[in-house]
Design an enzyme around this catalytic site. Sequence first.
Site, mmCIF file in Angstrom:
data_model
loop_
_atom_site.group_PDB
_atom_site.id
_atom_site.type_symbol
_atom_site.label_atom_id
_atom_site.label_comp_id
_atom_site.label_asym_id
_atom_site.label_seq_id
_atom_site.Cartn_x
_atom_site.Cartn_y
_atom_site.Cartn_z
ATOM 1 N N HIS A 101 0.845 -1.418 0.123
ATOM 2 C CA HIS A 101 -0.007 -0.041 -0.254
ATOM 3 C C HIS A 101 0.527 1.317 -0.074
ATOM 4 C CE1 HIS A 101 1.170 -0.251 4.155
ATOM 5 N NE2 HIS A 101 0.770 0.895 4.285
ATOM 6 N N ASP A 103 0.253 5.014 1.914
ATOM 7 C CA ASP A 103 -0.647 5.742 2.990
ATOM 8 C C ASP A 103 -1.629 6.856 2.322
ATOM 9 O OD1 ASP A 103 0.855 4.306 4.656
ATOM 10 O OD2 ASP A 103 2.411 5.780 4.979
ATOM 11 N N HIS A 257 4.894 0.218 0.033
ATOM 12 C CA HIS A 257 5.566 -0.253 1.353
ATOM 13 C C HIS A 257 4.542 -1.514 1.546
ATOM 14 C CE1 HIS A 257 3.457 3.009 3.533
ATOM 15 N NE2 HIS A 257 3.396 2.250 4.458
ATOM 16 N N ARG A 272 5.088 6.518 14.061
ATOM 17 C CA ARG A 272 4.906 6.811 12.747
ATOM 18 C C ARG A 272 4.229 8.518 12.647
ATOM 19 N NH1 ARG A 272 1.217 4.426 7.906
ATOM 20 N NH2 ARG A 272 -0.062 6.369 8.175
HETATM 21 C C1 SIN Z 1 2.908 1.134 7.806
HETATM 22 O O1 SIN Z 1 2.528 0.614 6.695
HETATM 23 O O2 SIN Z 1 2.989 2.385 7.998
HETATM 24 C C2 SIN Z 1 3.813 0.368 8.525
HETATM 25 C C3 SIN Z 1 5.176 -0.070 8.016
HETATM 26 C C4 SIN Z 1 6.053 -0.988 8.622
HETATM 27 O O3 SIN Z 1 5.697 -1.218 10.115
HETATM 28 O O4 SIN Z 1 6.958 -1.203 8.573
#
Ligand code: SIN
Length: 281
Positions: A101, A103, A257, A272
């Site tokens: 995905h 974000d 990612h 995050r």
């Molecule tokens: C995310 O998708 O924001 C998390 C990525 C991760 O935890 O490596």
Amino acid sequence: MTNYSTINVKPLSGNIGAEIDGVNLKKITKEQFKEIKIVFGKYGVIFFRNQNLSPEEEIIFAELWGEININRFFTNLEGYPKIALVSKEPDQKKNIGGAWHTDHTYDLEPAMGSILFAHQVPKKGGDTLFSSMYAAYETLSDGLKDTLKNMYGRHSSRHVFGTSRAERNDDTVGRIINSDKAKQDAIHPVVITHPQTGKKALFVNPTFTLGFDGWSDEESKPLLNYLYSHATKPEFTCRFKWEEGSIAFWDNRSTWHLAVNDYHGQRRLMHRITINGTRLK
Ligand code: SIN
């Protein structure tokens, strides 16, 4: 390896990702920031190691890049609404972000990027994969590029964060919140022109894109599935192995990612911070 005068840059693969060292993010200089911005545009995702920032320092670093988006679906670090928690406990099976995905594509103005700060990582596993949507777009045939150029994608948060997830009652309960706020859908071009680099990138993703505008979900599926398998070819990707104090900052407009969920029984805790973006054309 490096043409930079204030930082060292080590590319992680042929198409995406670079590790930057020679910088202390607590004391970043104007010259270093200028070079880091260039590397971010070029490689799509940048990584730092051994930074160990406090929550206040994480926020200061993030605000260098733009206005922070307060995440409405993730729980926040107590006392720090600007920092979202991405966590998995030893007794939990589901992780956050375990499918490809990018974000916030369900927002009308999708995020420009997200910064992930590693606070506790498993002894093994828990890596993150990234894929370049510049490379994915550039390697399509001229015919498919021509077909996609006037198409739009429908994106939604409803099926991911909405009431149906709450009803599933899986072990993300408490980590994913506010299912009643998962109402917004957005339409974006399937191929965007990146607002900073001016390069074209593929802008659909397997998690939030429901279909093409004007097409049914069923009609959209075969072409989307083709694009998804194309976009995750190994040569467009890189893999990052986390250590405590590592930081990744990805460009949400030019990368996807995926957080690999291969560390059951161990704790993984990340902070995050997501930076606001603009409407995409
Ligand atoms: C995310 O998708 O924001 C998390 C990525 C991760 O935890 O490596």
